[in-house]
Design a protein around this motif. Structure first.
Motif, PDB file in Angstrom:
ATOM      1  N   GLY A   1      48.484  37.792  54.556  1.00  0.00           N
ATOM      2  CA  GLY A   1      48.246  36.979  55.741  1.00  0.00           C
ATOM      3  C   GLY A   1      48.720  35.557  55.581  1.00  0.00           C
ATOM      4  N   GLU A   2      48.907  35.093  54.338  1.00  0.00           N
ATOM      5  CA  GLU A   2      49.416  33.743  54.117  1.00  0.00           C
ATOM      6  C   GLU A   2      50.916  33.710  54.373  1.00  0.00           C
ATOM      7  OE1 GLU A   2      47.980  31.162  50.878  1.00  0.00           O
ATOM      8  OE2 GLU A   2      46.902  32.931  50.149  1.00  0.00           O
ATOM      9  N   VAL A   3      51.399  32.525  54.708  1.00  0.00           N
ATOM     10  CA  VAL A   3      52.837  32.328  54.925  1.00  0.00           C
ATOM     11  C   VAL A   3      53.464  31.867  53.607  1.00  0.00           C
ATOM     12  CG1 VAL A   3      54.567  30.956  56.138  1.00  0.00           C
ATOM     13  CG2 VAL A   3      52.558  31.810  57.370  1.00  0.00           C
ATOM     14  N   ALA A   4      54.549  32.503  53.222  1.00  0.00           N
ATOM     15  CA  ALA A   4      55.212  32.160  51.966  1.00  0.00           C
ATOM     16  C   ALA A   4      55.779  30.744  52.040  1.00  0.00           C
ATOM     17  CB  ALA A   4      56.329  33.158  51.677  1.00  0.00           C
ATOM     18  N   PRO A   5      55.411  29.854  51.102  1.00  0.00           N
ATOM     19  CA  PRO A   5      55.933  28.481  51.125  1.00  0.00           C
ATOM     20  C   PRO A   5      57.387  28.407  50.669  1.00  0.00           C
ATOM     21  CG  PRO A   5      54.557  28.826  49.194  1.00  0.00           C
ATOM     22  CD  PRO A   5      54.461  30.075  50.010  1.00  0.00           C
ATOM     23  N   ASN A   6      57.856  29.450  49.983  1.00  0.00           N
ATOM     24  CA  ASN A   6      59.239  29.524  49.518  1.00  0.00           C
ATOM     25  C   ASN A   6      59.608  30.992  49.345  1.00  0.00           C
ATOM     26  OD1 ASN A   6      57.931  30.162  46.946  1.00  0.00           O
ATOM     27  ND2 ASN A   6      57.593  27.959  46.801  1.00  0.00           N
ATOM     28  N   ASP A   7      60.875  31.244  49.028  1.00  0.00           N
ATOM     29  CA  ASP A   7      61.286  32.627  48.799  1.00  0.00           C
ATOM     30  C   ASP A   7      60.503  33.213  47.623  1.00  0.00           C
ATOM     31  OD1 ASP A   7      63.086  32.268  50.802  1.00  0.00           O
ATOM     32  OD2 ASP A   7      64.865  32.202  49.531  1.00  0.00           O
ATOM     33  N   ILE A   8      60.023  34.433  47.787  1.00  0.00           N
ATOM     34  CA  ILE A   8      59.306  35.110  46.701  1.00  0.00           C
ATOM     35  C   ILE A   8      60.259  36.095  46.044  1.00  0.00           C
ATOM     36  CG2 ILE A   8      57.389  36.632  46.111  1.00  0.00           C
ATOM     37  CD1 ILE A   8      55.807  35.441  48.402  1.00  0.00           C
ATOM     38  N   VAL A   9      60.466  35.921  44.743  1.00  0.00           N
ATOM     39  CA  VAL A   9      61.432  36.718  43.992  1.00  0.00           C
ATOM     40  C   VAL A   9      60.724  37.459  42.867  1.00  0.00           C
ATOM     41  CG1 VAL A   9      63.524  36.670  42.583  1.00  0.00           C
ATOM     42  CG2 VAL A   9      63.280  35.088  44.526  1.00  0.00           C
ATOM     43  N   ILE A  10      60.989  38.762  42.766  1.00  0.00           N
ATOM     44  CA  ILE A  10      60.529  39.533  41.614  1.00  0.00           C
ATOM     45  C   ILE A  10      61.692  39.560  40.629  1.00  0.00           C
ATOM     46  CG2 ILE A  10      59.782  41.788  40.781  1.00  0.00           C
ATOM     47  CD1 ILE A  10      58.428  42.274  43.431  1.00  0.00           C
ATOM     48  N   PRO A  11      61.536  38.971  39.447  1.00  0.00           N
ATOM     49  CA  PRO A  11      62.666  38.807  38.532  1.00  0.00           C
ATOM     50  C   PRO A  11      63.071  40.106  37.851  1.00  0.00           C
ATOM     51  CG  PRO A  11      60.663  38.022  37.504  1.00  0.00           C
ATOM     52  CD  PRO A  11      60.298  38.369  38.920  1.00  0.00           C
ATOM     53  N   GLU A  12      64.310  40.145  37.439  1.00  0.00           N
ATOM     54  CA  GLU A  12      64.836  41.272  36.687  1.00  0.00           C
ATOM     55  C   GLU A  12      64.098  41.389  35.354  1.00  0.00           C
ATOM     56  OE1 GLU A  12      69.023  42.467  34.385  1.00  0.00           O
ATOM     57  OE2 GLU A  12      68.929  40.744  35.744  1.00  0.00           O
ATOM     58  N   GLY A  13      63.855  42.640  34.938  1.00  0.00           N
ATOM     59  CA  GLY A  13      63.235  42.852  33.642  1.00  0.00           C
ATOM     60  C   GLY A  13      62.244  43.991  33.632  1.00  0.00           C
ATOM     61  N   ASP A  14      61.694  44.214  32.446  1.00  0.00           N
ATOM     62  CA  ASP A  14      60.711  45.278  32.245  1.00  0.00           C
ATOM     63  C   ASP A  14      59.358  44.809  32.776  1.00  0.00           C
ATOM     64  OD1 ASP A  14      59.056  47.292  31.337  1.00  0.00           O
ATOM     65  OD2 ASP A  14      60.068  47.484  29.402  1.00  0.00           O
ATOM     66  N   THR A  15      58.755  45.596  33.657  1.00  0.00           N
ATOM     67  CA  THR A  15      57.462  45.213  34.229  1.00  0.00           C
ATOM     68  C   THR A  15      56.313  45.462  33.256  1.00  0.00           C
ATOM     69  OG1 THR A  15      57.067  47.405  35.210  1.00  0.00           O
ATOM     70  CG2 THR A  15      58.301  45.786  36.536  1.00  0.00           C
ATOM     71  N   GLY A  16      56.560  46.302  32.254  1.00  0.00           N
ATOM     72  CA  GLY A  16      55.492  46.645  31.318  1.00  0.00           C
ATOM     73  C   GLY A  16      54.524  47.675  31.875  1.00  0.00           C
ATOM     74  N   VAL A  17      54.840  48.229  33.031  1.00  0.00           N
ATOM     75  CA  VAL A  17      53.989  49.233  33.675  1.00  0.00           C
ATOM     76  C   VAL A  17      54.547  50.625  33.379  1.00  0.00           C
ATOM     77  CG1 VAL A  17      53.032  50.055  35.857  1.00  0.00           C
ATOM     78  CG2 VAL A  17      53.387  47.595  35.491  1.00  0.00           C
ATOM     79  N   ASP A  18      53.672  51.530  32.988  1.00  0.00           N
ATOM     80  CA  ASP A  18      54.094  52.906  32.692  1.00  0.00           C
ATOM     81  C   ASP A  18      54.602  53.598  33.951  1.00  0.00           C
ATOM     82  OD1 ASP A  18      53.371  52.578  30.047  1.00  0.00           O
ATOM     83  OD2 ASP A  18      51.329  53.368  30.370  1.00  0.00           O
ATOM     84  N   PRO A  19      55.485  54.594  33.798  1.00  0.00           N
ATOM     85  CA  PRO A  19      56.004  55.327  34.963  1.00  0.00           C
ATOM     86  C   PRO A  19      54.872  55.903  35.807  1.00  0.00           C
ATOM     87  CG  PRO A  19      57.245  55.884  32.993  1.00  0.00           C
ATOM     88  CD  PRO A  19      56.080  55.057  32.528  1.00  0.00           C
ATOM     89  N   GLY A  20      55.039  55.775  37.121  1.00  0.00           N
ATOM     90  CA  GLY A  20      54.017  56.255  38.034  1.00  0.00           C
ATOM     91  C   GLY A  20      54.273  55.778  39.439  1.00  0.00           C
TER      92      GLY A  20
ATOM     93  N   ARG B   1      63.344  50.958  38.954  1.00  0.00           N
ATOM     94  CA  ARG B   1      63.505  52.349  38.544  1.00  0.00           C
ATOM     95  C   ARG B   1      62.816  52.551  37.203  1.00  0.00           C
ATOM     96  NH1 ARG B   1      69.972  52.176  37.075  1.00  0.00           N
ATOM     97  NH2 ARG B   1      69.790  51.017  35.110  1.00  0.00           N
ATOM     98  N   ILE B   2      62.631  53.822  36.856  1.00  0.00           N
ATOM     99  CA  ILE B   2      62.020  54.164  35.568  1.00  0.00           C
ATOM    100  C   ILE B   2      63.120  54.228  34.526  1.00  0.00           C
ATOM    101  CG2 ILE B   2      60.744  55.912  34.287  1.00  0.00           C
ATOM    102  CD1 ILE B   2      59.423  56.716  36.938  1.00  0.00           C
ATOM    103  N   ASP B   3      62.915  53.524  33.426  1.00  0.00           N
ATOM    104  CA  ASP B   3      63.939  53.472  32.383  1.00  0.00           C
ATOM    105  C   ASP B   3      63.264  53.289  31.028  1.00  0.00           C
ATOM    106  OD1 ASP B   3      66.233  53.242  30.907  1.00  0.00           O
ATOM    107  OD2 ASP B   3      66.758  51.240  31.620  1.00  0.00           O
ATOM    108  N   GLY B   4      63.505  54.240  30.109  1.00  0.00           N
ATOM    109  CA  GLY B   4      62.975  54.092  28.751  1.00  0.00           C
ATOM    110  C   GLY B   4      61.471  54.112  28.663  1.00  0.00           C
ATOM    111  N   GLY B   5      60.833  54.869  29.526  1.00  0.00           N
ATOM    112  CA  GLY B   5      59.386  54.991  29.427  1.00  0.00           C
ATOM    113  C   GLY B   5      58.602  53.912  30.120  1.00  0.00           C
ATOM    114  N   SER B   6      59.267  53.079  30.921  1.00  0.00           N
ATOM    115  CA  SER B   6      58.546  52.060  31.687  1.00  0.00           C
ATOM    116  C   SER B   6      59.302  51.777  32.973  1.00  0.00           C
ATOM    117  CB  SER B   6      58.388  50.766  30.881  1.00  0.00           C
ATOM    118  OG  SER B   6      59.661  50.184  30.633  1.00  0.00           O
ATOM    119  N   ILE B   7      58.654  51.022  33.864  1.00  0.00           N
ATOM    120  CA  ILE B   7      59.281  50.665  35.142  1.00  0.00           C
ATOM    121  C   ILE B   7      59.996  49.330  34.980  1.00  0.00           C
ATOM    122  CG2 ILE B   7      58.866  50.116  37.557  1.00  0.00           C
ATOM    123  CD1 ILE B   7      56.377  51.899  37.408  1.00  0.00           C
ATOM    124  N   LYS B   8      61.262  49.315  35.354  1.00  0.00           N
ATOM    125  CA  LYS B   8      62.053  48.093  35.216  1.00  0.00           C
ATOM    126  C   LYS B   8      62.634  47.680  36.565  1.00  0.00           C
ATOM    127  CE  LYS B   8      63.338  48.877  30.393  1.00  0.00           C
ATOM    128  NZ  LYS B   8      64.447  49.074  29.425  1.00  0.00           N
TER     129      LYS B   8
END
Length: 350
Positions: A117-136, A150-157
């Motif tokens: 519900g809040e208005v983004a004060p700037n562009d919100i970017v999810i950076p490239e890299g391993d999220t550390g979250v298991d596939p699911g 995508r799922i890569d090497g046993g984690s979500i990247k």
């Protein structure tokens, strides 16, 4: 009677009168007074900010009507700040200048999560890299909000930086959950300066935002340009006097060499100059046997004179080598004439 005058003269409860008097006293205690927005700042964090400002600035929060009344009563131009008293705001007072106050408030801001519900004060970017979250299922949630994941090497990247929301757009519940899972805090929480009044002048934030490094570079460039102008215009100051004297010494020496004045300090330069001219002429003669023995096989490169060395040093100090002196130009012209004279003299030797 105007509405403003009525507001000043109407009877108000004692507690409000005391509050206004207290705010007026606070305003009059500082050189700079500003209006800051405190919207969305939890009370606990606001108290922390107050403690952080202790010793450099004071934050005062009260009813907007009372803040406006206090500003009107102080007058002296401060009533202009009343135009910025809207929503959740407070007054901030400091003896620092407006630029220092703005810099301090910006530096005190801290990252914070953003809610649906809040208005983004700037562009919100999810950076490239391993999220550390298991596939699911989370990979699908990322893709739904616009992240290239995508799922890569046993984690979500996340395979590339992904802009999932642009500035001014509203945050969805799905995006709030994704950002929370990733620990991304896309907004900054702090006191937003709306305006500040100091020394009879009202400043807005865009006027106070300075690139300090760029500003310093501009000052240095201006100082350098001023230095070169004063030297080239021969305008004596305490800072450039030694350079002007060096330039004058070099010009005087060039003139003496040009005029062939047999001064003890110039004679070595005259000898070097004559030697260079004879060598240059000798180098143009193809038949070395036609030359005196001492001129056979001589180096045609002219020797540098002491006078020209002095001039080079002076030119380096002024940081501007684009302008030649009239004496130097005259000396160059004279070199050609002297070459002809020396040629005649050399011809007479044979």
């Amino acid at each position: 009677m105007s509405a403003e005058a009525e507001r000043k003269t109407e009877t108000i409860p004692e507690w409000k009168r005391e509050e206004v008097d207290s705010i007026v006293e606070m305003i009059e205690s500082y050189d700079s007074i500003g209006v800051v927005a405190i919207t969305g700042i939890p009370s606990r964090q606001l108290q922390d900010m107050r403690r952080g400002l202790h010793g450099t600035a004071e934050l005062r929060v009260s009813r907007n009507t009372l803040l406006e009344r206090a500003l009107d009563e102080v007058d002296a131009g401060l009533e202009q700040l009343g135009d910025y008293v809207a929503g959740q705001v407070g007054l901030i007072g400091t003896n620092d200048n407006p630029f220092g106050l703005y810099k301090e408030l910006e530096a005190s801001k801290t990252p914070a999560p953003i809610s649906a519900g809040e208005v983004a004060p700037n562009d919100i970017v999810i950076p490239e890299g391993d999220t550390g979250v298991d596939p699911g299922p989370f990979v699908g949630e990322l893709q739904n909000v616009g992240a290239n994941a995508r799922i890569d090497g046993g984690s979500i990247k996340v395979v590339e930086d992904s802009t999932v929301l642009e500035a001014g757009e509203e945050v969805s519940t799905d995006l709030e959950n994704v950002l929370g899972e990733l620990g991304i805090e896309p907004k900054e929480v702090g006191l937003d300066l709306r305006a500040v009044f100091a020394d009879g002048v009202l400043f807005e934030p865009e006027e106070l935002e300075l690139d300090v490094e760029e500003y310093e570079a501009d000052i240095k460039a201006a100082a350098s340009a001023g230095w070169n102008l004063s030297v080239n215009a021969e305008y004596p100051t305490t800072q450039n006097a030694s350079t002007l004297l060096q330039n004058a010494r070099g010009d005087a020496k060039s003139l003496a060499v040009f005029a062939s004045i047999e001064d003890p300090e110039v004679v070595p330069d005259l000898v070097s100059k004559a030697d260079a001219q004879v060598r240059a002429i000798a180098a143009q003669i193809d038949d070395e046997e036609a030359l005196p023995e001492e001129l056979q096989g001589v180096d045609a490169q002219p020797a540098a004179t002491e006078a020209s060395t002095d001039e080079d040093e002076a030119d380096t100090e002024t940081e501007d080598t684009s302008d030649d002196t009239e004496a130097e130009a005259a000396e160059d012209d004279d070199d050609d004439d002297d070459d002809e004279d020396a040629g005649d003299a050399l011809g007479a030797m044979f």
